[in-house]
Design an enzyme around this catalytic site. Structure first.
Site, PDB file in Angstrom:
ATOM      1  CB  THR A 112      -0.918   0.041   1.237  1.00 36.36           C
ATOM      2  OG1 THR A 112      -0.118   0.314   2.390  1.00 36.36           O
ATOM      3  CG2 THR A 112      -1.651  -1.260   1.420  1.00 36.36           C
ATOM      4  CB  SER A 114       0.479   3.922   4.515  1.00 36.39           C
ATOM      5  OG  SER A 114      -0.295   2.749   4.616  1.00 36.39           O
ATOM      6  CB  CYS A 115       2.439  -0.431   5.214  1.00 30.42           C
ATOM      7  SG  CYS A 115       3.287  -1.894   5.854  1.00 30.42           S
ATOM      8  N   GLY A 116       4.932  -0.591   2.691  1.00 31.88           N
ATOM      9  CA  GLY A 116       5.420  -1.466   1.652  1.00 31.88           C
ATOM     10  C   GLY A 116       5.676  -2.869   2.122  1.00 31.88           C
ATOM     11  CG  LEU A 117       7.730  -3.788   5.513  1.00 32.38           C
ATOM     12  CD1 LEU A 117       8.085  -3.671   6.981  1.00 32.38           C
ATOM     13  CD2 LEU A 117       8.742  -4.650   4.802  1.00 32.38           C
TER      14      LEU A 117
END
Length: 282
Positions: A112, A114-117
């Site tokens: 996403t 906001s959060c590539g993890l």
């Protein structure tokens, strides 16, 4: 082709007065990254520099290390039901002699803005082996006063942010403080991937004598991307995560957070920061 910004109607309330007007928003669209024809990842990004984004993402995954590893990148035609090109799917073709790490073929990643993890099976899955150990790079010495000057220079170069207020930025600076490159995106990890991808395409990896500055917080993934690109110094205007600090300490990355004005916190790799100079000036 998607645009960087789009217009939407908004109802404004200012001091009790109501009005209707168009507002400029940052565009956000999905980008599917395919590796040698196989779906690999989907990220929500601001359209633009898509090929660099895909290349940078694959550097952080340990797939690409130099321009010779990259055969070509193309938009996939017929990506939609009606067969038209959405410009939201890219296929990265690697050179025949590139060995693809198992991690990239065993998972399908959804990231996403906001959060590539998101989609990572475990923390260990992203602790990939760096090709250019930071501890072995030529010494870089940075004055605190130089670091303190970088956020204002980053902000001054954010063209799209001025119109939307909704973009993250990442920039590369030389040891002397020269702005080398800057990218904006709705996702901070995408902005870094665009920087690293451009560096790979230009044959500039490893980035062993630069400073990476990000406009938001320093997550584990951003620290990992810096390490995988050989970047020795990562600075953020906001807070780092505990895992980012742990990774920096393990790899020798210099990690600076809360870089605001003349104030900053050095969380790891303090040997690259001229602390005695700062103490003498204080």
């Amino acid at each position: 082709m998607g645009r960087v910004t789009e217009r939407r109607k908004v109802i404004r309330i200012r001091d009790g007065a109501v009005s209707t007007r168009p507002d400029t928003l940052v565009a956000e669209e999905p980008l599917e990254i395919r590796l040698n024809g196989k779906p690999l990842a989907i990220t929500m990004r601001t359209p633009g520099d898509d090929f660099a984004l895909a290349a940078g993402f694959l550097v952080s995954e340990g797939v690409l290390a130099n321009a010779y590893d990259l055969q070509n990148i193309v938009y996939c035609a017929g990506a939609t039901v009606d067969g038209s090109n959405s410009y939201n799917v890219v296929d990265v073709r690697t050179s025949p002699d590139v060995v693809i790490p198992d991690i990239t073929l065993e998972r399908n990643v959804y990231t996403t803005s906001s959060c590539g993890l998101c989609g990572k099976a475990s923390l260990d899955a992203v602790r990939t082996t760096a090709r250019w150990p930071i501890a072995d790079t030529p010494p870089v010495r940075v004055e605190p006063s130089l670091l303190a000057s970088l956020p204002d220079r980053l902000r001054a170069a954010q063209r799209v942010f001025d119109r939307t207020g909704g973009l993250h930025a990442a920039a590369l600076f030389s040891e002397e403080g020269e702005l080398l490159d800057i990218r904006e995106d709705v996702g901070r990890h995408n902005a870094v991937d665009k920087l690293v991808g451009r560096a790979l395409q230009n044959g500039d990896l490893p980035l062993s004598r630069v400073i990476l500055l990000v406009s938001g917080r320093a997550s584990f993934e951003l620290a990992q991307k810096a390490v995988m690109a050989g970047i020795p110094v990562l600075a953020a205007v906001s807070a780092p995560s505990s895992l980012a600090v742990d990774l920096a300490a393990e790899t020798g990355l210099t990690l600076v957070g809360f870089l605001r004005g003349s104030n900053m916190n050095v969380y790891a790799g303090e040997d690259r920061i001229a602390l005695r100079t700062a103490a003498a000036q204080g």
